[in-house]
Design an enzyme around this catalytic site. Structure first.
Site, mmCIF file in Angstrom:
data_model
loop_
_atom_site.group_PDB
_atom_site.id
_atom_site.type_symbol
_atom_site.label_atom_id
_atom_site.label_comp_id
_atom_site.label_asym_id
_atom_site.label_seq_id
_atom_site.Cartn_x
_atom_site.Cartn_y
_atom_site.Cartn_z
ATOM 1 N N ARG A 69 0.847 -1.195 0.000
ATOM 2 C CA ARG A 69 0.000 0.000 0.000
ATOM 3 C C ARG A 69 0.882 1.246 0.000
ATOM 4 N NH1 ARG A 69 -1.773 0.708 4.377
ATOM 5 N NH2 ARG A 69 -1.086 -1.146 5.490
ATOM 6 N N TYR A 197 -1.233 -3.494 -6.962
ATOM 7 C CA TYR A 197 -1.040 -4.203 -5.694
ATOM 8 C C TYR A 197 -2.359 -4.284 -4.900
ATOM 9 C CZ TYR A 197 -0.313 -5.234 -0.894
ATOM 10 O OH TYR A 197 -0.471 -5.794 0.339
ATOM 11 N N GLY A 199 -3.850 -4.160 -1.813
ATOM 12 C CA GLY A 199 -4.480 -3.170 -0.940
ATOM 13 C C GLY A 199 -4.820 -1.863 -1.644
ATOM 14 N N LYS A 206 -9.613 -2.506 1.841
ATOM 15 C CA LYS A 206 -9.310 -1.366 2.698
ATOM 16 C C LYS A 206 -10.084 -0.113 2.252
ATOM 17 C CE LYS A 206 -6.802 -3.441 5.666
ATOM 18 N NZ LYS A 206 -5.837 -4.389 5.303
ATOM 19 N N HIS A 226 -10.370 -2.416 11.660
ATOM 20 C CA HIS A 226 -9.293 -3.269 11.136
ATOM 21 C C HIS A 226 -9.053 -4.392 12.138
ATOM 22 C CE1 HIS A 226 -4.869 -3.373 9.462
ATOM 23 N NE2 HIS A 226 -5.637 -4.262 8.885
ATOM 24 N N SER A 248 -1.130 -3.577 10.320
ATOM 25 C CA SER A 248 -0.800 -4.482 9.222
ATOM 26 C C SER A 248 0.446 -5.300 9.551
ATOM 27 C CB SER A 248 -0.561 -3.681 7.952
ATOM 28 O OG SER A 248 -1.713 -2.926 7.664
ATOM 29 N N CYS A 250 0.939 -7.510 11.804
ATOM 30 C CA CYS A 250 1.218 -7.631 13.241
ATOM 31 C C CYS A 250 0.466 -8.789 13.885
ATOM 32 C CB CYS A 250 0.906 -6.330 13.957
ATOM 33 S SG CYS A 250 2.089 -5.027 13.570
ATOM 34 N N ASP A 275 -9.245 -9.812 9.142
ATOM 35 C CA ASP A 275 -8.722 -8.472 8.834
ATOM 36 C C ASP A 275 -9.696 -7.343 9.113
ATOM 37 O OD1 ASP A 275 -6.343 -7.103 7.791
ATOM 38 O OD2 ASP A 275 -7.588 -6.525 6.089
ATOM 39 N N SER A 366 4.808 -10.365 0.360
ATOM 40 C CA SER A 366 4.138 -11.283 -0.570
ATOM 41 C C SER A 366 2.902 -11.853 0.129
ATOM 42 C CB SER A 366 5.091 -12.385 -1.013
ATOM 43 O OG SER A 366 5.656 -13.042 0.095
ATOM 44 N N ARG A 367 1.913 -12.224 -0.666
ATOM 45 C CA ARG A 367 0.598 -12.555 -0.087
ATOM 46 C C ARG A 367 -0.026 -13.773 -0.747
ATOM 47 N NH1 ARG A 367 -1.679 -8.883 4.045
ATOM 48 N NH2 ARG A 367 0.016 -7.400 4.305
HETATM 49 P P1 GTP Z 1 -2.251 -7.767 7.484
HETATM 50 O O1 GTP Z 1 -2.781 -8.799 6.553
HETATM 51 O O2 GTP Z 1 -1.175 -6.935 6.854
HETATM 52 O O3 GTP Z 1 -3.305 -6.918 8.090
HETATM 53 O O4 GTP Z 1 -1.430 -8.551 8.631
HETATM 54 P P2 GTP Z 1 -1.862 -9.401 9.922
HETATM 55 O O5 GTP Z 1 -2.125 -8.482 11.069
HETATM 56 O O6 GTP Z 1 -2.935 -10.355 9.582
HETATM 57 O O7 GTP Z 1 -0.515 -10.167 10.269
HETATM 58 P P3 GTP Z 1 -0.126 -11.721 10.134
HETATM 59 O O8 GTP Z 1 -0.930 -12.592 11.036
HETATM 60 O O9 GTP Z 1 -0.119 -12.067 8.700
HETATM 61 O O10 GTP Z 1 1.365 -11.712 10.687
HETATM 62 C C1 GTP Z 1 2.364 -10.922 10.116
HETATM 63 C C2 GTP Z 1 3.722 -11.341 10.568
HETATM 64 O O11 GTP Z 1 3.799 -11.361 11.994
HETATM 65 C C3 GTP Z 1 4.099 -12.736 10.090
HETATM 66 O O12 GTP Z 1 5.404 -12.712 9.586
HETATM 67 C C4 GTP Z 1 4.025 -13.583 11.329
HETATM 68 O O13 GTP Z 1 4.936 -14.626 11.298
HETATM 69 C C5 GTP Z 1 4.304 -12.588 12.456
HETATM 70 N N1 GTP Z 1 3.585 -12.981 13.705
HETATM 71 C C6 GTP Z 1 2.271 -13.231 13.822
HETATM 72 N N2 GTP Z 1 1.942 -13.610 15.095
HETATM 73 C C7 GTP Z 1 3.092 -13.575 15.790
HETATM 74 C C8 GTP Z 1 3.416 -13.855 17.160
HETATM 75 O O14 GTP Z 1 2.584 -14.212 17.981
HETATM 76 N N3 GTP Z 1 4.728 -13.708 17.518
HETATM 77 C C9 GTP Z 1 5.686 -13.304 16.624
HETATM 78 N N4 GTP Z 1 6.925 -13.172 17.061
HETATM 79 N N5 GTP Z 1 5.410 -13.055 15.321
HETATM 80 C C10 GTP Z 1 4.142 -13.175 14.907
HETATM 81 C C1 SPV Z 2 -2.879 -4.628 5.372
HETATM 82 O O1 SPV Z 2 -1.908 -4.032 4.873
HETATM 83 O O2 SPV Z 2 -3.362 -4.317 6.482
HETATM 84 C C2 SPV Z 2 -3.493 -5.771 4.654
HETATM 85 C C3 SPV Z 2 -3.099 -6.014 3.281
HETATM 86 O O3 SPV Z 2 -4.347 -6.437 5.194
HETATM 87 S S1 SPV Z 2 -3.772 -4.835 2.202
HETATM 88 O O4 SPV Z 2 -4.910 -5.433 1.506
HETATM 89 O O5 SPV Z 2 -2.707 -4.516 1.259
HETATM 90 O O6 SPV Z 2 -4.208 -3.669 2.912
HETATM 91 MN MN MN Z 3 -4.820 -5.655 7.223
#
Ligand code: GTP
Ligand code: SPV
Ligand code: MN
Length: 584
Positions: A69, A197, A199, A206, A226, A248, A250, A275, A366-367
């Site tokens: 994004r 891309y 997002g 979003k 979110h 994002s 996290c 999400d 990457s997604r």
């Molecule tokens: P968006 O799709 O961008 O909104 O991201 P999200 O909030 O869904 O994050 P996601 O669960 O995909 O995790 C993102 C990154 O954080 C990944 O590389 C995970 O491996 C890492 N991660 C997730 N949960 C944990 C955790 O409990 N501990 C640690 N150390 N890393 C974590």
């Molecule tokens: C984020 O960035 O919080 C996502 C991926 O969930 S995107 O669709 O690019 O916003």
């Molecule tokens: Mn997100």
């Protein structure tokens, strides 16, 4: 094929502007999917993956300058600048339509315009809303097919109404210098140009489900957040639902698909959404949430059978992978997938790659795009038109030092303050510097479609109307020691924290009052099975408040709030109370 007049007129107008060779109305059928896939494969826009290993799966590579994004090129276009607020980029709507109109002029020449009707929210739900996206990208159509309820079902829901969100997208020349993602909340309109891309271009996600929907929610008395949504089932079969806002990349997808550790026999976690949550006040005075999406657009790197088996199993078929490594046997690989890399492969840029090259094979952002109903942990309630009742709301981010593993706010108003003061270290999900702490209220900084001061006010108002509000907590899986190692094992082990949270919701456990909220007693976070990784000492460290760090933190919060002309007095008051409790 569709007879809605308002839709037809708008499509004609946009076609006059963008001048496509053809217009194709999307119905969402299997035949249509097949035809579009074949066409995209023939032009190289998509690559068919090994159909034995990954049936129905495709690979896509974005342009190298178009991988996340672009927040600095994302605008909220309201008549009055103040209505966009101090945290959004603003453009005058007339200026934006003019400027982007020039970029859209003839941008679809030699291409096909696809008209995608889609529904955000379950079919037949009072929560649900219709959008239409016009795009010149088959990749967008096929992603929207997974992420939303797309085609005839959306048009049937719309009927003759003109109440739909108008989205216009063109890849144009993918020109970075002229990339704009503009939102016109007062016109229910989104214009996105020069990106491919996710997002930036899957306008239901979003752009609509957060930026436009948050504005709608403010007008209509509901919330677009979110947030992931999950259900925890106890051994007696009772299910409690939790919503969680993390910035994002996290951990939302990971938490939503969590598998409880072995010691927690009889417990099960159900995924409702990973999400976005749309939430309304029910007749019972509780907060009810639906997931408006139909798929997951998840971060690939770090996803493995160890960290998130449910995500891995979800993506075994009918999935579109974007910017990952293509292996010699035509499957996919990414950093942290938990198996050895291929000796050679093709990286996210489309170049030959070896693990020895020292370069990342998959882009850090990457997604995968995968249908939610393929998730082994998908909740039986995930398409319930009424949604699910929320018992607890979690806020959290990446904080190396300040935030303890978990704490509970004193009440709703204090919880809103905890959300409003969220901060997190930046990730690869958006372009820009990585790893710097920035304030990210409710994980909505990049996604709030109006003035965030008014947004805080809306949260406070919602709280007044909820007779049974969810309890509000803050969590932090990312605290590190002096050597930058994570102190908490995270992932499935986060269940231990959820268990304490639900025990608090059910009044089953007491807690320690601290300046920032209620902290768990060390003995109340169960460590059975991870004693070798997390000693009592380490757990105490995870729950510690470092006064100096908090002094700096509060200063940073104060500075952030200074930007706001429309900050509710309650938030100011909460900040003063926090300082008093610390004695600062
Ligand atoms: P968006 O799709 O961008 O909104 O991201 P999200 O909030 O869904 O994050 P996601 O669960 O995909 O995790 C993102 C990154 O954080 C990944 O590389 C995970 O491996 C890492 N991660 C997730 N949960 C944990 C955790 O409990 N501990 C640690 N150390 N890393 C974590
Ligand atoms: C984020 O960035 O919080 C996502 C991926 O969930 S995107 O669709 O690019 O916003
Ligand atoms: Mn997100």
């Amino acid at each position: 094929m569709y007879t809605n007049k308002a839709v037809q007129e708008w499509v004609e107008e946009m076609a006059k502007l963008t001048k496509p060779d053809d217009i194709v109305w999307i119905d969402g059928s299997e035949e249509e999917k097949k035809r579009l896939e074949e066409e995209a494969v023939s032009t190289g826009e998509l690559t068919e993956l090994n159909q034995k290993e990954l049936p129905g799966c495709l690979l896509h590579r974005t342009a190298v300058n178009d991988v996340a994004r672009v927040e600095h090129r994302t605008f909220i276009c309201t008549k009055d600048k103040e209505d966009a607020g101090p945290t959004n980029n603003w453009m005058d709507p007339k200026e934006a339509y003019g400027k982007l109109g020039k970029l859209f002029d003839g941008s679809m020449k030699g291409r096909t315009m696809y008209v995608i009707p889609y529904l955000m929210g379950p079919v037949g739900s009072p929560f649900s809303k219709v959008g239409i996206e016009l795009t010149d990208s088959i990749y967008v159509v096929l992603n929207m097919r997974i992420m939303t309820r797309m085609g005839k079902v959306a048009m049937d829901t719309l009927g003759n109404s003109n109440d739909f969100v108008k989205g216009l997208h063109s890849k144009a020349q993918l020109d970075e210098e002229n990339r704009y993602i503009c939102h016109f909340p007062e016109d229910n309109t989104i214009w996105s140009v020069n990106s491919g891309y996710g997002g930036n271009v899957l306008l239901g996600k979003k752009c609509f489900a957060l930026r436009i929907a948050s504005y709608m929610g403010k007008q209509e008395g509901w919330m677009a957040e979110h947030m992931l949504i999950l259900g925890v089932e106890d051994p007696n079969g009772n299910v409690s639902y939790i919503a969680g806002a993390f910035p994002s990349a996290c951990g939302k997808t990971n938490l939503a698909m969590l598998i409880p550790p072995a010691y927690a026999k009889g417990y099960k976690v159900w995924t409702v959404g990973d999400d976005i949550a749309w939430m309304r006040i029910g007749e019972d005075g509780r907060l009810w949430a639906v997931n408006p999406e139909a798929g997951f657009f998840g971060v690939a790197p770090g996803t493995s059978m160890k960290s998130n088996p449910n995500a891995m199993l979800t993506t075994r078929k009918n999935t579109i992978f974007t910017n990952v490594v293509q292996t010699p046997d035509n499957t996919v690989w990414w950093e942290g997938i938990g198996v050895d890399p291929p000796q050679e492969g093709i990286d996210w840029k489309g170049n030959p790659w070896t693990p020895e090259s020292g370069e990342k094979g998959a882009h850090p952002n990457s997604r995968f795009t995968a249908p939610a109903n393929q998730c082994p942990s998908i909740s039986p309630e995930w398409e319930n038109p009424e949604g699910v009742p929320i018992s607890a709301i979690l806020f959290g981010g990446r904080r190396a030092r300040v935030a303890p593993l978990v704490y509970q706010s004193f009440d709703w108003e204090h919880g809103v303050f905890v959300g409003a003061t969220m901060g997190s270290e930046t990730t690869a999900a958006a372009t820009g510097k990585l790893g710097v702490v920035r304030r990210d209220p409710m994980a909505m900084l990049p996604f709030c479609g109006y003035n965030m001061g008014d947004y805080f006010g809306h949260w406070l108002e919602m709280g007044k109307k909820l007779t049974h509000p969810p309890l509000i907590f803050n969590v932090n899986w990312f605290r590190t020691d002096d050597n930058d190692n994570f102190l908490w094992p995270g992932f499935g082990e986060n269940f231990r924290v959820l268990k304490w949270i639900l025990a608090r919701c059910n009044g089953e456990v007491d807690a320690l009052e601290s300046p920032i909220g209620y902290l768990p007693k060390v003995e109340d976070i169960e460590l059975e099975g991870i004693e070798d990784k997390v000693s009592i000492d380490r757990l105490s460290q995870l729950l510690e408040l470092d006064e100096d760090a908090w002094k700096d933190e509060i200063k940073s919060q104060e500075e952030f709030f200074e930007k706001f002309d429309r900050l509710p007095k309650e938030i100011k008051g909460q900040l003063e109370n926090l300082k008093d409790r610390f004695g600062f």
